[in-house]
Design an enzyme around this catalytic site. Structure first.
Site, PDB file in Angstrom:
ATOM      1  CB  SER A   1      -0.209  -0.835  -1.470  1.00  0.00           C
ATOM      2  OG  SER A   1      -0.269  -1.411  -0.536  1.00  0.00           O
TER       3      SER A   1
ATOM      4  CB  SER B   1      -0.939   1.548   1.111  1.00  0.00           C
ATOM      5  OG  SER B   1       0.062   1.612  -0.008  1.00  0.00           O
TER       6      SER B   1
ATOM      7  CE  LYS C   1       1.043   4.667  -1.586  1.00  0.00           C
ATOM      8  NZ  LYS C   1       1.132   3.300  -1.815  1.00  0.00           N
TER       9      LYS C   1
END
Length: 485
Positions: free
Chosen positions: A177, A153, A78
């Site tokens: 998330s 997210s 990420k």
């Protein structure tokens, strides 16, 4: 090629060990799939050439008998984790051109375990969002239907894992998330206990809530990856100095006598009937496996969302003050230093980030600090106390992960409060700092994945993983997005 894409992390490690295929062959298969699925916009930065070099080095280590715990496994990171020598953006314009000269602790641990990194994955800007609609680099898309959101997210991470563009990925979970995009994309997402994985080198959103965790296609794979990510880090003052067990060994398949709590407060008005039906099915699966199901109460649940959306923006307002155009990233010149700050932040931050900075600054301001922020901290303590009391009676808690399946990118609610409601089942555990996992458990009538969430006691990821493994076996979720077929 397709056979390699269907393997789990556990299966691939066995295949690599038995010389069935090489890390280079495995990496090439995943690079080809990542190229084929570029329309999902899951990656911000691809590092395919570097990945091939890492795969060659992995094969050399294995030949020399020095293979690490995840040697040769192609993963994605990420783009909230700082990676030495590789652009790190947090999906924000304000970090344009930022190439860290250091590695985050978690990505560093994964490198030490031998993973092959295919690149940096898309997310909501500074991890602020539940749909991956707030990225400066455009939205990531759901592999099950590219017109839908992948969740957020960690949307790029969930999309890439689901689409077989990576075998596994790192995510971060501040209010859901990891778990919510896991549910939307039909993969496993594991949020560990706060403090289990170091936050050092992860771009901060809300420091008392942020926690890194693995995203993978099976519970076993998530357990293997967590073993390589977790551990005490003296560079992080919130890192817990506790032993890291072999999480994969928790998958015994035996939950006889386990007490499973079902919170009555999670049955909210107007819930999607398919989610309710799946939750009931999850209860039956665990009962059939020998668990005892107990109704519990988490009375302060109704206040959790409002509490979270005071505390998280307040911490974001403080953390994001460091982006000023002086030392790194975007700089918009101005006549004075103040002008430069204002112009840089106006141009560099997206709409949702600005909204949360404004909310956070307001609740921390003189005259409002006591009324909002301090009160929210007190309510947070009550939410955590609810879980403490519940875990005196039960070993794990079973809830839905998200209130709906994935929704349309074009039809996403304009009202930010309506968007925040997607976090209703994940936020309480984040406020309490306890571990939680999403397990893909079924499909909606529209053919979209739905997930169930298992929560556990602090630092008892093993029991969470054990229960999740049984539920995974009972659900027998084998569907995959058409983009993979």
């Amino acid at each position: 090629m397709t056979g390699l894409l269907d393997k789990s992390v556990a299966g691939a490690l066995k295949g690599l060990a038995s010389k069935e295929f090489t890390a280079v062959e495995l990496t090439d298969a995943y690079i080809a799939q990542a190229e084929k699925t570029r329309s999902l916009n899951a990656f911000i930065t691809e590092t395919f050439d570097k990945a091939r070099d890492e795969a060659k080095a992995s094969d050399a280590r294995r030949a020399a008998g020095n293979a690490g715990a995840m040697d040769g496994i192609p993963v994605g990171i990420k783009d909230l984790f700082c990676t030495e020598g590789t652009l790190t953006t947090a999906a924000s314009h304000i970090l344009d051109g930022f190439v860290p000269q250091y590695e985050s602790t978690v990505s560093g641990k994964l490198k030490a375990a031998g993973v092959v990194s295919l690149g940096k994955l898309n997310l909501d800007e500074f991890a602020m969002g539940g749909a991956n609609l707030h990225s400066y680099y455009g939205p990531a898309r759901n592999p099950w239907d590219p017109t839908l959101v992948p969740g957020g997210s960690s949307g790029g991470s969930a999309a890439a894992v689901s689409a077989r563009a990576v075998m596994a990925a790192t995510g971060t979970d501040t209010g859901g998330s990891i778990r919510q995009p896991g549910a939307y994309c039909g993969i496993v997402g594991l949020k560990p206990t706060y403090g289990r994985c170091s936050r050092w080198g992860i771009v901060a959103f809300a420091s008392s809530l942020d926690q890194a965790g693995p995203m993978a296609r099976t519970v076993e794979d998530a357990a293997i990856m967590l073993g390589s990510m977790a551990g005490f880090d003296p560079k992080d003052s919130t890192s817990a100095n506790v032993a890291v067990p072999d999480f994969a060994k928790a998958l015994t398949g035996d939950i006889r006598g386990l007490k499973v709590g079902v919170p009555k407060e999670y049955r909210v008005d107007g819930m999607n009937p398919e989610i309710v039906a799946l939750w009931d099915k999850g209860v039956e699966w665990l009962k059939a496996a020998g668990a005892e199901v107990v109704e519990i109460s988490l009375p302060h649940t109704k206040h959790a969302l409002a509490t979270y959306y005071v505390i998280a923006p307040a911490e974001a307002s403080s953390n994001l003050a460091r982006y000023d155009g002086v030392r790194y990233g975007l700089r918009v010149p101005g006549e004075t230093l103040d002008d430069m700050y204002e112009l840089t932040r106006a141009a560099g931050f997206g709409r949702e980030v600005k909204r949360r900075i404004l909310i956070g600054t307001y609740v921390l301001s003189a005259g409002y600090y006591d009324a909002y922020y301090l009160k929210a901290q007190r309510v947070r303590a009550l939410v955590a106390q609810d879980f403490t009391e519940a875990f005196k009676k039960v070993d794990v808690i079973l809830t839905p992960t998200a209130p709906t399946p994935a929704f349309s990118i074009e039809g996403a609610p304009e009202d930010p409060v309506a968007m925040y409601l997607n976090d209703v089942f994940t936020v309480p555990a984040s406020l309490a700092g306890i571990p939680g996992i999403n397990v893909p458990a079924g499909l909606s009538s529209g053919g979209l994945p739905l997930g169930l969430q298992i929560l556990g006691r602090p630092f008892d990821e093993e029991t969470v993983i054990r229960a999740a493994g049984v539920m995974e076996a009972s659900a027998a979720f084998s569907a995959k997005p058409s983009i993979v077929a």
